[in-house]
Design a protein around this motif. Sequence first.
Motif, mmCIF file in Angstrom:
data_model
loop_
_atom_site.group_PDB
_atom_site.id
_atom_site.type_symbol
_atom_site.label_atom_id
_atom_site.label_comp_id
_atom_site.label_asym_id
_atom_site.label_seq_id
_atom_site.Cartn_x
_atom_site.Cartn_y
_atom_site.Cartn_z
ATOM 1 N N GLU A 1 28.899 42.283 27.271
ATOM 2 C CA GLU A 1 29.829 42.466 26.144
ATOM 3 C C GLU A 1 29.083 42.514 24.805
ATOM 4 O OE1 GLU A 1 33.518 39.811 26.573
ATOM 5 O OE2 GLU A 1 32.005 39.036 27.942
ATOM 6 N N ALA B 1 29.762 31.356 33.621
ATOM 7 C CA ALA B 1 30.895 31.503 34.546
ATOM 8 C C ALA B 1 30.505 31.169 35.977
ATOM 9 C CB ALA B 1 31.449 32.927 34.476
ATOM 10 N N LEU C 1 35.098 36.108 35.360
ATOM 11 C CA LEU C 1 35.643 36.176 34.012
ATOM 12 C C LEU C 1 35.833 34.801 33.376
ATOM 13 C CD1 LEU C 1 38.237 39.001 34.697
ATOM 14 C CD2 LEU C 1 36.098 39.225 33.456
ATOM 15 N N GLY D 1 29.517 38.975 34.428
ATOM 16 C CA GLY D 1 30.427 37.918 33.992
ATOM 17 C C GLY D 1 29.934 37.244 32.738
ATOM 18 N N VAL D 2 30.816 36.439 32.170
ATOM 19 C CA VAL D 2 30.481 35.726 30.942
ATOM 20 C C VAL D 2 29.423 34.674 31.243
ATOM 21 C CG1 VAL D 2 32.730 36.095 29.876
ATOM 22 C CG2 VAL D 2 32.398 34.104 31.324
ATOM 23 N N ALA E 1 33.262 40.701 39.290
ATOM 24 C CA ALA E 1 33.165 40.029 37.989
ATOM 25 C C ALA E 1 33.625 38.589 38.079
ATOM 26 C CB ALA E 1 34.006 40.770 36.954
ATOM 27 N N MET F 1 41.435 39.715 27.407
ATOM 28 C CA MET F 1 41.443 38.252 27.461
ATOM 29 C C MET F 1 41.235 37.652 26.069
ATOM 30 S SD MET F 1 39.263 37.569 30.960
ATOM 31 C CE MET F 1 39.298 35.777 30.869
ATOM 32 N N ARG G 1 38.758 44.342 30.372
ATOM 33 C CA ARG G 1 39.416 43.082 30.744
ATOM 34 C C ARG G 1 39.025 41.958 29.777
ATOM 35 N NH1 ARG G 1 41.468 41.662 35.459
ATOM 36 N NH2 ARG G 1 41.995 43.280 36.931
ATOM 37 N N ARG G 2 37.741 41.896 29.440
ATOM 38 C CA ARG G 2 37.299 40.855 28.521
ATOM 39 C C ARG G 2 37.961 41.029 27.151
ATOM 40 N NH1 ARG G 2 36.106 36.368 28.844
ATOM 41 N NH2 ARG G 2 34.648 36.398 27.096
ATOM 42 N N ASP H 1 37.445 32.232 34.790
ATOM 43 C CA ASP H 1 38.697 31.572 35.181
ATOM 44 C C ASP H 1 38.636 31.081 36.622
ATOM 45 O OD1 ASP H 1 38.628 33.989 36.429
ATOM 46 O OD2 ASP H 1 40.613 34.666 35.785
ATOM 47 N N TYR I 1 35.316 45.924 33.265
ATOM 48 C CA TYR I 1 34.974 44.560 32.863
ATOM 49 C C TYR I 1 35.094 44.400 31.345
ATOM 50 C CZ TYR I 1 32.034 40.569 31.665
ATOM 51 O OH TYR I 1 31.579 39.393 31.135
#
Length: 614
Positions: free
Chosen positions: A164, A327, A489, A323-324, A487, A511, A507-508, A491, A504
């Motif tokens: 990101e 995560a 995320l 992914g973040v 991914a 969110m 979606r981020r 959660d 991805y």
Amino acid sequence: MAVNLVNVENVSKVYGTRALLDGVSLGVSEGDRIGVVGRNGDGKTTLIRMLAKLEDADTGRVTHSGGLRMGVLTQHDSLDPAATVRHEVIRDLADHEWAGNAKIRDVLTGLFGGLDLPGFPQGLDTVIGPLSGGERRRIALAKLLIDDQDLIVLDEPTNHLDVEGISWLARHLRERRSALVCVTHDRWFLDQVCTRMWDVQRGAVHEYEGGYSDYVFARAERERIAATEETKRQNLVRKELAWLRRGAPARTSKPRFRVEAANELIADVPPPRDSSELMKFASSRLGRTVFDLEDVTVQAGPKVLLKHITWHLGPGDRIGLVGVNGAGKTSLLRALADAARSEGEAQPAAGKVVVGRTVKLAYLSQEVVELDPALRVLEAVQQVRERVDLGKGREMTAGQLCETFGFNKDKQWTPVGDLSGGERRRLQILRLLMDEPNVLFLDEPTNDLDIETLTQLEDLLDGWPGSMIVISHDRFFVERTTDRVFALLGDTALRMLPRGIDEYIERRKRMEEAAAAASAPASAQKSGAGNAGDPENAGKPEKSAADQRAAKKELQKIERQLDKFAERESKLHAQIADNATDFGKVAKLDAELRELAGEREELELRWLELAEDA
């Protein structure tokens, strides 16, 4: 007419007995966006340091236009360790002043995920001294981008940024009016941002118009016309060009030049991978089971990272994991690796990991394994094995594989202790592949590797038969070497992304927008202002917790079904290849394949609908 900002005239630089740059003349004008590429050690960083007048040339001269405002990001920051982030980035601006500045808000949100710097202990008032190298680098980048400059010079700006962050930085730089000179190994980033390329090779700098894709074509064409003897290297360039023209989504919106010539150049280049052939070979090496996760929970200390994960990694699967930060990407790989090393005895916090009996795992972690510094490069590789079987009848000696990874005959006798960080990373990957694993876990494999080494690694992985999971912030590498993307995320769930990294990013973004809406003043929520201005969502009931749990459960069920569909498709492809001369059989199998593709498409659409609910 564009104003010339920097002139480099007949510049040379020698270290010891080696000429890094020899009689180089270049210029940077207003509006230029220049990407600098080349092998590690060929002089990219030296070139831009001289461009910025941070280092003197041995001969020649560098001149700047009068009053040039220049911002430089080097690989080592000059931040005051006793200062706070606020002092270095915001300086003496009052809160109402910087918070009202759209550029400052954009930079802080893009690089740190929010104006309050989530992840930093005291937010903007965090002291810089104890922070990690990656955190300090983001602070230095934020400090640079908040200012106004005529020219920005960046050395590896994407290091320590996630997918990101890299996407945001590319957009931010495209929208700025400053000229740009950037050294990076991130090919997706180069294609998004740059309109010219400088290729530093053996003391000279070759200039190309266009982004990275255009540069690859132009270099392949130049080498073809020059009838170079480096046939192997030329074929690698043509193969990458074929990938850029055929295999991946459009890299940029910039127009391509000489498309017909490019297509002619790659007319005889096969697809990067023969997926059905590799799948058959992988199945013969691995059997049906590789890793099966049943209701697994993964923890890091007391923190639960992943919960109730049911997932299947099959023979020949090539998975990209994004992914973040924090995560659980690396923690998931470690949990699988622990289960493999203990032959299933070591299990995660909850649930079960089933490991195939024939699994032989190689795990490339982010830490470089320490080797005896007195060992020579070739000896370090021969310690593992003298020869390696790459599948499909291909075999290489330790020396040949060393050359593939950029260790020429002289370099093979260099002590390990004298290698740079990037060279040690290459050696680590080499040793892993020499051990002939059938499952590869690669955690940030592109760290410290130059573009030429990356293309060689990709070429080697194209014909590698086995299962593979890749964690990387290098978007190009993930798209190039894997077939599916999953991914994390943040959660505690693991999701398959049918549209890959683009999905991805989307979606981020959703969110983050949802989190911003949730933190809005309670009075605005009570008044119903949110739905009043959004006719699309007006009147839609909120999903209950039970509905969300049901959606998540069905999501996991669909992901298992999609995995099975992928296996069936691979088997059908293999059967079509085996019965190529039986036209009746091929037609029947093809009809079955089309029907399967239709069912898969319906499932993917349903998956996307449920993802919104969950």
